[in-house]
Design a protein around this motif. Structure first.
Motif, PDB file in Angstrom:
ATOM      1  N   MET A 181     -23.882  46.445 -46.850  1.00  0.00           N
ATOM      2  CA  MET A 181     -23.057  45.261 -46.841  1.00  0.00           C
ATOM      3  C   MET A 181     -22.114  45.345 -45.627  1.00  0.00           C
ATOM      4  SD  MET A 181     -20.072  43.719 -49.291  1.00  0.00           S
ATOM      5  CE  MET A 181     -20.577  44.259 -50.817  1.00  0.00           C
ATOM      6  N   LYS A 182     -22.059  44.324 -44.844  1.00  0.00           N
ATOM      7  CA  LYS A 182     -21.210  44.276 -43.654  1.00  0.00           C
ATOM      8  C   LYS A 182     -20.049  43.318 -43.905  1.00  0.00           C
ATOM      9  CE  LYS A 182     -21.646  43.909 -38.711  1.00  0.00           C
ATOM     10  NZ  LYS A 182     -22.489  43.560 -37.586  1.00  0.00           N
ATOM     11  N   THR A 183     -18.822  43.813 -43.680  1.00  0.00           N
ATOM     12  CA  THR A 183     -17.659  42.952 -43.861  1.00  0.00           C
ATOM     13  C   THR A 183     -17.171  42.485 -42.502  1.00  0.00           C
ATOM     14  OG1 THR A 183     -16.188  44.830 -43.859  1.00  0.00           O
ATOM     15  CG2 THR A 183     -16.940  44.063 -46.006  1.00  0.00           C
ATOM     16  N   SER A 184     -16.675  41.319 -42.451  1.00  0.00           N
ATOM     17  CA  SER A 184     -16.191  40.743 -41.194  1.00  0.00           C
ATOM     18  C   SER A 184     -14.666  40.731 -41.188  1.00  0.00           C
ATOM     19  CB  SER A 184     -16.733  39.320 -41.054  1.00  0.00           C
ATOM     20  OG  SER A 184     -16.164  38.697 -39.941  1.00  0.00           O
ATOM     21  N   THR A 185     -14.095  41.283 -40.136  1.00  0.00           N
ATOM     22  CA  THR A 185     -12.643  41.274 -39.975  1.00  0.00           C
ATOM     23  C   THR A 185     -12.303  40.295 -38.856  1.00  0.00           C
ATOM     24  OG1 THR A 185     -12.588  43.610 -40.555  1.00  0.00           O
ATOM     25  CG2 THR A 185     -10.622  42.708 -39.542  1.00  0.00           C
TER      26      THR A 185
END
Length: 50
Positions: free
Chosen positions: A1-5
């Protein structure tokens, strides 16, 4: 899972004057006694250096 900041906006640094060099270093004087390792008020002439 990739989170975007979210990207933060760049803030240009600024220089803040706090006084002249003479005013800033005024407290850094020799004085007449040293009490860091000797009793308070010991005159410099009574100090021993190794």
């Amino acid at each position: 899972m990739k989170t975007s900041t979210p990207k933060r906006e760049y803030e240009t640094p600024n220089l803040e004057a706090h006084g002249s060099i003479e005013q800033i270093t005024q407290g850094a004087s020799t004085g007449t006694a040293l009490d860091a390792t000797f009793p308070t008020g010991t005159p410099f002439g009574d100090l021993t250096f190794s």
